[in-house]
Design a protein around this motif. Structure first.
Motif, PDB file in Angstrom:
ATOM      1  N   HIS A   4       0.829  -1.199   0.000  1.00  0.00           N
ATOM      2  CA  HIS A   4       0.000   0.000   0.000  1.00  0.00           C
ATOM      3  C   HIS A   4       0.865   1.251   0.000  1.00  0.00           C
ATOM      4  N   GLU A   5       1.877   1.291   0.856  1.00  0.00           N
ATOM      5  CA  GLU A   5       2.760   2.450   0.943  1.00  0.00           C
ATOM      6  C   GLU A   5       3.558   2.616  -0.345  1.00  0.00           C
ATOM      7  N   GLY A   6       3.947   1.488  -0.952  1.00  0.00           N
ATOM      8  CA  GLY A   6       4.672   1.558  -2.209  1.00  0.00           C
ATOM      9  C   GLY A   6       3.851   2.184  -3.324  1.00  0.00           C
ATOM     10  N   ILE A   7       2.550   1.870  -3.354  1.00  0.00           N
ATOM     11  CA  ILE A   7       1.662   2.473  -4.353  1.00  0.00           C
ATOM     12  C   ILE A   7       1.531   3.970  -4.115  1.00  0.00           C
ATOM     13  N   LEU A   8       1.346   4.357  -2.857  1.00  0.00           N
ATOM     14  CA  LEU A   8       1.203   5.782  -2.533  1.00  0.00           C
ATOM     15  C   LEU A   8       2.455   6.576  -2.897  1.00  0.00           C
ATOM     16  N   ASN A   9       3.632   5.929  -2.771  1.00  0.00           N
ATOM     17  CA  ASN A   9       4.900   6.620  -2.993  1.00  0.00           C
ATOM     18  C   ASN A   9       5.467   6.433  -4.398  1.00  0.00           C
ATOM     19  N   ASN A  10       4.657   5.861  -5.303  1.00  0.00           N
ATOM     20  CA  ASN A  10       5.083   5.679  -6.695  1.00  0.00           C
ATOM     21  C   ASN A  10       6.375   4.874  -6.812  1.00  0.00           C
ATOM     22  N   GLU A  11       6.490   3.789  -6.036  1.00  0.00           N
ATOM     23  CA  GLU A  11       7.678   2.952  -6.098  1.00  0.00           C
ATOM     24  C   GLU A  11       7.754   2.217  -7.441  1.00  0.00           C
ATOM     25  N   ASP A  12       8.942   1.682  -7.733  1.00  0.00           N
ATOM     26  CA  ASP A  12       9.152   0.967  -8.988  1.00  0.00           C
ATOM     27  C   ASP A  12       8.188  -0.208  -9.120  1.00  0.00           C
TER      28      ASP A  12
END
Length: 271
Positions: free
Chosen positions: A126-134
């Protein structure tokens, strides 16, 4: 800057992340796809299938498409509700990640998963999606997360409805409403399809689905309007295509359901 309520989509298809850090209460509603949700701060009181419970940090809840539920923070002092809305495209995509091909479809039943590792992985995704991760990181997290879910199965149907004690005629009505939610439906027309009186239809529908036929129709239209906005349609056009009388009607209903105006929702998805 912390955003109290945010909707975000990654690059790969069929996923939308909701982050809610305010006290917004989500009244009875449905989703067109599965929803995976948890709280990383505070507990979440929810009602589902006639029962009320509290989802505490450390547990993850899965709700199937079309299941009426509601939720609000147990305490307004602190809250971080994290939801992942998972459409059919995502499950086909996930199957490709697991097996290298798409033969069947995945099923994931409504349940509460009390697994802290699963909870931690869901937060990371979830946090990765919010932070535009690879995308590579998000794919790795998706595989790790769903490997933890022992009830994930490769089956024949992804979009299966779990209306407890539902009769064939109410299922027929639900599917008829889904197909024609933008049309001007009448109670008499629905009762004729169900082969019962209008009074009996309302009672059966409310008992089995969890809300009245009209309330359910509005939920279907809201989900349809949200899909149109996601695809780049303007607010007025989305309102018309989804069956709302005008843009103002959509805007009022949309904010009540999602906590944001259609315009702010659309701008978040484009950012």
């Amino acid at each position: 800057m912390s955003i109290p309520l945010q909707y975000k989509s990654p690059l790969y298809p069929g996923v939308e992340a909701l982050s809610c850090k305010n006290s917004f209460a989500f009244a009875g509603h449905i989703h067109n796809g599965h929803v995976l949700w948890l709280n990383s701060e505070g507990g979440e009181q929810y009602s589902l299938k006639g029962c009320t419970n509290i989802l505490q940090p450390g547990s993850v809840s899965i709700i199937e498409p079309g299941i009426v539920h509601s939720n609000r923070p147990w305490s307004s002092a602190r809250r971080h509700l994290r939801s992942l809305y998972l459409g059919e495209e995502f499950f086909l995509y996930l199957e490709k990640l697991f097996t290298g091909e798409v033969k069947g479809k995945l099923t994931l039943p409504t349940s509460v998963i009390e697994n802290r590792k699963c909870w931690q992985l869901a937060i990371l995704l979830h946090e990765g999606i919010l932070n535009n991760e690879d995308q590579l990181l998000l794919e790795e997290l998706s595989i790790s997360l769903f490997l933890q879910m022992k009830n994930l199965q490769f089956g024949e149907v992804i979009y299966r409805r779990s209306l407890d004690n539902s009769s064939d005629r109410i299922n027929t009505i639900v599917e008829f409403m889904r197909a024609g939610c933008s049309e001007n439906l009448s109670l008499n027309n629905l009762a004729e399809i169900a082969q019962c009186t209008s009074y009996h239809l309302i009672r059966l529908f409310r008992n089995q689905v969890g809300m009245s036929p009209h309330a359910y129709l509005v939920q279907l239209r809201l989900e349809r309007a949200r899909e149109y906005i996601d695809s780049g349609q303007g607010i007025a056009e989305a309102a018309f295509l989804a069956g709302f009388s005008d843009q103002s009607h959509l805007s009022r209903s949309f904010k009540k359901r999602y906590g944001l105006t259609p315009g702010l929702y659309g701008s978040q998805k484009l950012s």
